[in-house]
Write an enzyme that holds these catalytic residues in place. Structure first.
Site, mmCIF file in Angstrom:
data_model
loop_
_atom_site.group_PDB
_atom_site.id
_atom_site.type_symbol
_atom_site.label_atom_id
_atom_site.label_comp_id
_atom_site.label_asym_id
_atom_site.label_seq_id
_atom_site.Cartn_x
_atom_site.Cartn_y
_atom_site.Cartn_z
ATOM 1 N N VAL A 17 0.823 -1.314 -0.051
ATOM 2 C CA VAL A 17 0.004 -0.213 0.005
ATOM 3 C C VAL A 17 0.808 1.152 0.075
ATOM 4 O O VAL A 17 0.680 2.043 -0.788
ATOM 5 C CB VAL A 17 -0.940 0.275 1.232
ATOM 6 C CG1 VAL A 17 -1.844 1.282 1.027
ATOM 7 C CG2 VAL A 17 -1.833 -1.181 1.253
ATOM 8 N N ALA A 46 9.160 6.354 5.247
ATOM 9 C CA ALA A 46 10.031 5.693 6.032
ATOM 10 C C ALA A 46 9.712 4.146 6.130
ATOM 11 O O ALA A 46 8.706 3.646 5.893
ATOM 12 C CB ALA A 46 9.596 6.036 7.526
ATOM 13 N N GLY A 135 -11.017 -1.620 2.489
ATOM 14 C CA GLY A 135 -9.929 -1.505 1.255
ATOM 15 C C GLY A 135 -10.397 -0.234 0.689
ATOM 16 O O GLY A 135 -10.505 1.011 1.090
ATOM 17 N N ILE A 137 -13.548 0.508 -0.592
ATOM 18 C CA ILE A 137 -14.898 0.873 -0.791
ATOM 19 C C ILE A 137 -15.007 2.042 0.422
ATOM 20 O O ILE A 137 -14.668 1.881 1.280
ATOM 21 C CB ILE A 137 -15.763 -0.399 0.040
ATOM 22 C CG1 ILE A 137 -15.512 -1.653 -0.684
ATOM 23 C CG2 ILE A 137 -17.216 0.169 0.345
ATOM 24 C CD1 ILE A 137 -16.095 -2.823 -0.046
ATOM 25 N N LYS A 206 -12.708 -4.757 12.506
ATOM 26 C CA LYS A 206 -13.550 -3.689 11.534
ATOM 27 C C LYS A 206 -14.890 -3.562 12.062
ATOM 28 O O LYS A 206 -15.532 -2.347 11.777
ATOM 29 C CB LYS A 206 -13.732 -4.282 9.868
ATOM 30 C CG LYS A 206 -12.208 -4.350 9.474
ATOM 31 C CD LYS A 206 -12.082 -5.421 8.369
ATOM 32 C CE LYS A 206 -10.601 -5.338 7.842
ATOM 33 N NZ LYS A 206 -10.611 -6.448 6.573
ATOM 34 N N GLY A 309 -5.832 -5.263 -1.278
ATOM 35 C CA GLY A 309 -4.979 -5.071 -2.509
ATOM 36 C C GLY A 309 -4.340 -3.768 -2.365
ATOM 37 O O GLY A 309 -4.736 -2.560 -2.026
HETATM 38 N N1 HSE Z 1 -6.878 -9.923 5.488
HETATM 39 C C1 HSE Z 1 -7.751 -8.933 5.020
HETATM 40 C C2 HSE Z 1 -9.058 -9.886 4.178
HETATM 41 C C3 HSE Z 1 -7.678 -7.839 4.132
HETATM 42 O O1 HSE Z 1 -8.939 -10.937 3.802
HETATM 43 O O2 HSE Z 1 -10.012 -9.160 3.867
HETATM 44 C C4 HSE Z 1 -7.087 -6.634 5.280
HETATM 45 O O3 HSE Z 1 -8.086 -6.298 6.074
#
Ligand code: HSE
Length: 440
Positions: A17, A46, A135, A137, A206, A309
């Protein structure tokens, strides 16, 4: 040529990322400056290992191992290291120095959100975290801004791409869990240690973030109920499809009134659930994510797309970067995170939902009546029963499989019903107990 004020941007972390954010910022700098109303000067990236090989190259003169000096010279700090430390300390250092911070770090937000928001508020800085959930969204900004005039009642989220990929393969290809996980690992969705994904820890982080934001309440991570997908079998997934459902790992955030106490509160939970095939979440395939939001005035909304991604997540980070730059240009303090509702977090035992219970029973007169009585004794109302009969072994009675779907019942009533079923002489085994979500 428009002369913009220049804002110094520091990126912490040179993984997939971080490298993509750096590349896109260098590539589209003029366009982003025009949108932000300020020049965005990348002053450094960094990294832990300056010599590491990267899929997306970062210009050598920008790479440094000295994160702390980089933070001190920045107007906006983008934290893309992940994990708790040193990410938390760097974010605090950046906020304390008056910089705005952008992070994609769900772990640090779920574990230390209140501390970080407090630090931001103290100095009038702003903390942005669109990329921490889902991600690419857009879901944080819609919840915080677009729905700020509404009341969110429930969120059903597919927020872990690895487990959605695994469950989708079990459904569409008939894989067992082991084979589907091996394929997820081969494709790079699952980590070498897939525990955080398949045990639901990632989704729980999340869920804590979404619930806190949606309900204007602090929902601590350790209050999030969590079950992973490791107990889900191919037979369950196949039976679910025959019955008109698909199995999904859901992060569910709800605001409701506890029927026993009359207390209004919130609860966040992560577990596998049956989702009706005609629900929009049932159409979320592969490693995609989707967040289905039920709001009082807006009704139902769904946000869908790539949940992970490098370049996809970079899109969300750059959106935050433009927002942060606009704020700098406009001046004034950052907007504090709203926890004004401060609702109590209710226990999982207060949650009500519907259940599908599959039982193996001896097919004899009176068995169905005895089972119906057990449900009734524990205050659980049965909505539908279907039965299939198999011939028994020579000399023994035939067995029947009963699939029972309940009306809404509390977790505590369901638990006592299941305990009574397990102890009943007419039940040979409880094949599965799954929650049903997304029914009207
Ligand atoms: N490991 C997470 C997933 C991605 O499979 O959705 C990053 O939060």
């Amino acid at each position: 040529m428009i002369e913009y004020r220049n804002l110094r941007v520091a990126i912490l972390g040179g993984g997939s990322v971080g490298a993509q954010v750096a590349a896109l910022l260098l590539q589209h700098g003029d366009e982003l400056a025009a949108r932000a109303g300020a020049g965005l000067e990348l002053v450094g990236v960094a990294v832990r290992d300056v010599k590491a090989k990267r899929d997306t190259e970062i210009p050598k003169h920008l790479i440094t191992a000295d994160a702390e000096s980089l933070i001190l010279g920045a107007d906006i700090v983008v934290e893309l290291i992940g994990g708790l430390e040193p990410a938390r300390s760097y974010i605090l250092q950046a906020l304390n120095s008056g910089a705005d911070v952008i992070t994609a770090n769900k772990a640090v937000m779920a574990n230390h959100g209140p501390e970080l928001f407090e630090a931001a508020e103290q100095v009038g800085a702003q903390l942005y975290y669109e990329a921490a959930v889902g991600g690419a969204i857009p879901i944080i900004r819609p919840l915080r801004d677009s729905l700020a005039g509404d009341r969110v009642s429930r969120i059903l989220g597919i927020v872990n791409g690895t487990t959605n990929y695994i469950l989708d393969r079990m459904d569409v290809h008939g894989d067992d869990l082991h084979d589907a996980l091996a394929e997820a690992t081969r494709l790079g969705y699952a980590e070498a240690d897939p525990t955080a994904d398949i045990e639901g820890f990632d989704a729980a982080q999340k869920a804590a973030i979404l619930a806190s934001l949606a309900f204007h309440t602090t929902v601590p991570l350790d209050t999030v109920y969590r079950e992973g997908i490791t107990t889900v079998t191919r037979d369950q997934v196949q039976a679910a499809r025959k019955a008109g459902y698909v199995v999904k790992l859901l992060a569910i955030c709800e605001r409701f009134t506890d029927a026993a106490t009359g207390v209004e509160g919130v609860c966040a939970r992560v577990h596998p659930a049956l989702v009706p095939l005609d629900h929009p979440l049932a159409a979320v395939h592969g490693a995609n994510n989707a967040v289905f939001v039920e709001a009082e005035a807006a009704g139902d909304l769904m946000f869908y797309g790539a949940g992970a991604g490098g370049i996809e997540t970079a899109s969300a980070v750059l959106g935050d970067l433009v927002s942060a730059a606009r704020r700098h240009v406009a001046g004034g303090p950052g907007v504090a995170e709203s926890t004004h509702s401060n609702l109590p977090v209710l226990p999982m035992s207060s949650v009500t939902t519907r259940y599908q219970i599959t039982l193996s029973v001896v097919d004899e007169p009176g068995v169905l009546a005895a089972i119906a009585q057990l449900f009734s004794d524990h205050g659980v109302s049965v909505e539908a029963v279907s039965q299939s009969v198999r011939d028994g072994q020579a000399g023994s009675a035939p067995t029947a499989t009963l699939v029972i779907v309940t009306h809404r019942a509390s977790e505590s009533s369901l638990a006592s019903t299941v305990a009574a079923l397990a102890a009943s002489p007419v039940v040979s085994s409880i094949v599965s107990t799954l929650r049903v979500e997304g029914l009207q």
